[in-house]
Design a protein around this motif. Structure first.
Motif, PDB file in Angstrom:
ATOM      1  N   LEU A  76       0.831  -1.207   0.000  1.00 32.55           N
ATOM      2  CA  LEU A  76       0.000   0.000   0.000  1.00 32.55           C
ATOM      3  C   LEU A  76       0.865   1.257   0.000  1.00 32.55           C
ATOM      4  CD1 LEU A  76      -2.812   1.292   0.170  1.00 32.55           C
ATOM      5  CD2 LEU A  76      -2.621   1.158   2.668  1.00 32.55           C
ATOM      6  N   HIS A  77       0.541   2.170  -0.912  1.00 31.09           N
ATOM      7  CA  HIS A  77       1.276   3.441  -0.976  1.00 31.09           C
ATOM      8  C   HIS A  77       0.350   4.643  -0.839  1.00 31.09           C
ATOM      9  CE1 HIS A  77       3.201   6.911  -3.026  1.00 31.09           C
ATOM     10  NE2 HIS A  77       4.307   6.423  -2.474  1.00 31.09           N
ATOM     11  N   THR A  78      -0.807   4.588  -1.514  1.00 31.50           N
ATOM     12  CA  THR A  78      -1.732   5.718  -1.523  1.00 31.50           C
ATOM     13  C   THR A  78      -3.165   5.213  -1.380  1.00 31.50           C
ATOM     14  OG1 THR A  78      -0.274   6.951  -3.014  1.00 31.50           O
ATOM     15  CG2 THR A  78      -2.547   7.717  -2.846  1.00 31.50           C
ATOM     16  N   VAL A  79      -3.976   5.978  -0.640  1.00 35.47           N
ATOM     17  CA  VAL A  79      -5.407   5.684  -0.513  1.00 35.47           C
ATOM     18  C   VAL A  79      -6.175   6.909  -0.984  1.00 35.47           C
ATOM     19  CG1 VAL A  79      -7.282   5.018   1.024  1.00 35.47           C
ATOM     20  CG2 VAL A  79      -4.971   4.178   1.467  1.00 35.47           C
ATOM     21  N   GLU A  80      -7.205   6.690  -1.785  1.00 31.41           N
ATOM     22  CA  GLU A  80      -8.020   7.788  -2.296  1.00 31.41           C
ATOM     23  C   GLU A  80      -9.482   7.588  -1.909  1.00 31.41           C
ATOM     24  OE1 GLU A  80      -9.023  10.105  -6.492  1.00 31.41           O
ATOM     25  OE2 GLU A  80      -8.379   8.007  -6.530  1.00 31.41           O
ATOM     26  N   ILE A  81     -10.054   8.607  -1.281  1.00 32.14           N
ATOM     27  CA  ILE A  81     -11.506   8.674  -1.097  1.00 32.14           C
ATOM     28  C   ILE A  81     -12.049   9.378  -2.331  1.00 32.14           C
ATOM     29  CG2 ILE A  81     -13.391   9.595   0.302  1.00 32.14           C
ATOM     30  CD1 ILE A  81     -11.510   9.557   2.706  1.00 32.14           C
ATOM     31  N   SER A 150     -12.425  14.113  -4.485  1.00 34.94           N
ATOM     32  CA  SER A 150     -11.318  13.189  -4.286  1.00 34.94           C
ATOM     33  C   SER A 150     -10.411  13.706  -3.184  1.00 34.94           C
ATOM     34  CB  SER A 150     -10.504  13.035  -5.582  1.00 34.94           C
ATOM     35  OG  SER A 150      -9.271  12.372  -5.339  1.00 34.94           O
ATOM     36  N   LEU A 151     -10.037  12.813  -2.285  1.00 37.05           N
ATOM     37  CA  LEU A 151      -9.016  13.121  -1.276  1.00 37.05           C
ATOM     38  C   LEU A 151      -8.024  11.978  -1.262  1.00 37.05           C
ATOM     39  CD1 LEU A 151      -7.793  14.764   1.014  1.00 37.05           C
ATOM     40  CD2 LEU A 151      -9.325  13.572   2.606  1.00 37.05           C
ATOM     41  N   ARG A 152      -6.789  12.277  -1.687  1.00 38.68           N
ATOM     42  CA  ARG A 152      -5.728  11.277  -1.699  1.00 38.68           C
ATOM     43  C   ARG A 152      -4.830  11.470  -0.488  1.00 38.68           C
ATOM     44  NH1 ARG A 152      -3.519   8.639  -6.513  1.00 38.68           N
ATOM     45  NH2 ARG A 152      -5.129   8.557  -8.139  1.00 38.68           N
ATOM     46  N   GLN A 153      -4.442  10.336   0.111  1.00 43.59           N
ATOM     47  CA  GLN A 153      -3.509  10.374   1.233  1.00 43.59           C
ATOM     48  C   GLN A 153      -2.380   9.374   0.977  1.00 43.59           C
ATOM     49  OE1 GLN A 153      -4.002   8.024   4.676  1.00 43.59           O
ATOM     50  NE2 GLN A 153      -3.541   9.666   6.120  1.00 43.59           N
ATOM     51  N   VAL A 154      -1.144   9.830   1.224  1.00 37.01           N
ATOM     52  CA  VAL A 154      -0.004   8.921   1.303  1.00 37.01           C
ATOM     53  C   VAL A 154       0.272   8.737   2.786  1.00 37.01           C
ATOM     54  CG1 VAL A 154       2.415   8.518   0.727  1.00 37.01           C
ATOM     55  CG2 VAL A 154       0.934   9.750  -0.884  1.00 37.01           C
ATOM     56  N   PRO A 155      -0.131   7.600   3.355  1.00 36.52           N
ATOM     57  CA  PRO A 155       0.013   7.403   4.810  1.00 36.52           C
ATOM     58  C   PRO A 155       1.466   7.480   5.241  1.00 36.52           C
ATOM     59  CG  PRO A 155      -1.408   5.726   3.829  1.00 36.52           C
ATOM     60  CD  PRO A 155      -0.742   6.439   2.698  1.00 36.52           C
ATOM     61  N   GLU A 156       1.674   7.939   6.468  1.00 35.26           N
ATOM     62  CA  GLU A 156       3.019   8.021   7.014  1.00 35.26           C
ATOM     63  C   GLU A 156       3.522   6.641   7.425  1.00 35.26           C
ATOM     64  OE1 GLU A 156       2.368  11.061  10.085  1.00 35.26           O
ATOM     65  OE2 GLU A 156       3.688  12.329   8.888  1.00 35.26           O
ATOM     66  N   PHE A 169      -7.938   8.732   7.976  1.00 36.25           N
ATOM     67  CA  PHE A 169      -8.096  10.111   7.515  1.00 36.25           C
ATOM     68  C   PHE A 169      -9.529  10.310   7.053  1.00 36.25           C
ATOM     69  CE2 PHE A 169      -7.431   7.844   3.658  1.00 36.25           C
ATOM     70  CZ  PHE A 169      -7.782   8.646   2.573  1.00 36.25           C
ATOM     71  N   SER A 170      -9.931  11.576   6.937  1.00 37.45           N
ATOM     72  CA  SER A 170     -11.324  11.884   6.606  1.00 37.45           C
ATOM     73  C   SER A 170     -11.409  13.013   5.600  1.00 37.45           C
ATOM     74  CB  SER A 170     -12.105  12.299   7.866  1.00 37.45           C
ATOM     75  OG  SER A 170     -12.137  11.271   8.822  1.00 37.45           O
ATOM     76  N   LEU A 171     -12.377  12.882   4.693  1.00 32.89           N
ATOM     77  CA  LEU A 171     -12.828  13.981   3.844  1.00 32.89           C
ATOM     78  C   LEU A 171     -13.935  14.688   4.606  1.00 32.89           C
ATOM     79  CD1 LEU A 171     -13.231  15.546   1.157  1.00 32.89           C
ATOM     80  CD2 LEU A 171     -14.761  13.688   0.442  1.00 32.89           C
ATOM     81  N   CYS A 172     -13.785  15.982   4.829  1.00 28.74           N
ATOM     82  CA  CYS A 172     -14.729  16.719   5.674  1.00 28.74           C
ATOM     83  C   CYS A 172     -15.434  17.812   4.871  1.00 28.74           C
ATOM     84  CB  CYS A 172     -14.005  17.330   6.868  1.00 28.74           C
ATOM     85  SG  CYS A 172     -13.200  16.082   7.915  1.00 28.74           S
TER      86      CYS A 172
END
Length: 451
Positions: A76-81, A150-156, A169-172
């Protein structure tokens, strides 16, 4: 998810229910839900999709290996809502994020944020995941016209070539704000023309959460003003309180009824309709004491000093502290009403058990939670004035009686002896109180305990 409005509309004839917002307690950004249809998509370092999962709202929270099928922490590298949003109202919409890592937020093709968020300094790490969402941008949208979000996150991670520890993480979102007085005026107009006014109020995750302490016991926003205004327009006002713990209800004597729904879950609307329309009885009893005001609470300071938290109140916790302080709460421990009335006819008690006979004196079948409290008569030990020793739930038809047999365990008479390092019974006389709540004792008897 069945909302209170959904449940009532489904249970009542068409055209019976008129709905008004009244007061929106969500005055700040919250995880995106209403109007959003989103899912989570997982990518590896090359940008290839390796898995996906449906989302009920705009929050991804995967702990450890709790990941979608086919996804591992090492790949896993990136997660996108990602998905669509259909605005309910036209105007300026606010979007934001909650969580850490590299974040990219896009709405209707416009990038509102592209940066890295980390918790720094002495902040509580949990604040990034459970605390305040951060505003990232504003955009004007038209009601009913869907837009892509769209909200992309690269987790730490812990470092280069290290697997992802978890994803949270959350899209708000926050919709256009309307004048609070205008919303209340619309609700009052509707309530004045109604046979019964039902007002649903409650806390939000911004004021009540496991991630931070509460700063007050007030209902957020203009909800108290809404209840008062509606109650003044319609004497048949029922208030539904949707909260996970006590809140101040300054208008409680101005309304016809108050129903505590707590946090009832996804079938809340159907259950609420059953209770309000009489198909089911509200049979709960308070497991906590509800104050009239936060200032009345005898024990409220639970903030550590220099890393230490001292329990200076000793055994005087909860309702025991209220009795010691001598302050009357809004609703005592054990309080709760139903759709019938009860007469407590007799109490017989011994050291090991008590039998309480009660009669249903109302016109409907119902259930009663009979509570037993023990009060030491001659006590030299530092103990509360009384404490809950047992309870039992019984049911009876109108005019019928039923017996509640409640065990009195030896432990109910014991205190902790530090010298013996054991629980020991305190001998002497005890008053056994049969009650509907801590504040409504109906019958008493006396038992003697030997060491």
């Amino acid at each position: 998810v069945v909302t209170p409005l959904d449940g009532l509309v489904a249970a009542l004839p068409e055209g019976t229910v008129d709905f008004r917002v009244g007061a929106d307690p969500n005055t700040e950004l919250t995880p995106a839900e209403k109007g959003f249809e989103v899912r989570a998509v997982c990518y590896d370092a090359s940008g290839t999709v390796i898995g996906s999962a449906p989302l009920r709202g705009g929050t991804v929270q995967w702990i450890g290996d709790d990941l979608p099928e086919g996804v591992t922490r090492s790949t896993l590298h990136t997660v996108e809502i990602t998905g669509t949003f259909v605005p309910r109202d036209s105007g300026e919409h606010v979007f934001g994020t909650r969580g850490t890592g590299a974040l990219t937020l896009t709405v209707a093709g416009e990038t509102l944020y592209d940066g890295i968020h980390r918790v720094t300094g002495s902040a509580d790490p949990g604040e990034a995941f459970f605390g305040n969402p951060l505003e990232r941008g504003r955009i004007t949208l038209t009601a009913g016209e869907p837009v892509e979000v769209s909200l992309r996150q690269v987790p730490e991670t812990l470092g280069d070539d290290q697997p992802v520890l978890g994803v949270s993480f959350s899209l708000c979102h926050l919709g256009p704000r309307r004048d609070p007085e205008e919303l209340i005026a619309e609700a009052v107009e509707s309530a004045r023309a109604a046979d019964t006014a039902i007002v649903v109020v409650g806390t939000t995750e911004r004021v009540e959460s496991e991630g931070f302490d509460r700063t007050d016991l007030r209902l957020p926003g203009h909800q108290d003003d809404l209840v008062r205004a509606v109650a003044a327009a319609n004497p048949n006002t029922v208030v539904i309180v949707n909260s996970g713990s006590p809140v101040e209800l300054p208008w409680r004597d101005e309304v016809a009824a108050v129903l505590l729904a707590w946090f009832p879950g996804q079938e809340a609307g159907h259950a609420l309709a059953d209770v309000l329309l009489g198909a089911a009885e509200p049979g709960g009893r308070l497991p906590t004491t509800w104050p009239a005001a936060l200032a009345d609470v005898p024990v409220s300071n639970t903030v550590p000093t220099d890393g230490e938290l001292h329990y200076d109140e000793g055994v005087f916790v909860g309702y025991r502290a209220w009795e010691k302080a001598g302050t009357a709460p809004a609703y005592p421990f054990g309080h709760g009403l139903g759709y019938t009335t009860w007469e407590y006819e007799s109490l017989t008690a011994g050291p090991d058990s008590a039998t309480v006979r009660v009669r249903n004196t109302g016109t409907r079948p119902g259930a009663e939670t009979v509570q037993l409290y023990l009060a030491p008569r001659d006590d030299t030990a530092e103990r509360p004035a009384r404490w809950l020793a047992g309870f039992a739930r019984i049911e009876a038809a109108p005019g019928e009686s039923a017996e509640a047999v409640i065990a009195l365990e030896r432990r109910a008479y014991e205190i902790w002896d530090e010298e013996a390092y054991d629980w020991v019974a305190v001998p002497g006389g005890y008053e056994v109180q049969a009650a509907r709540s801590l504040g409504d004792v109906r019958l008493t008897a006396t038992v003697d305990i030997e060491r």
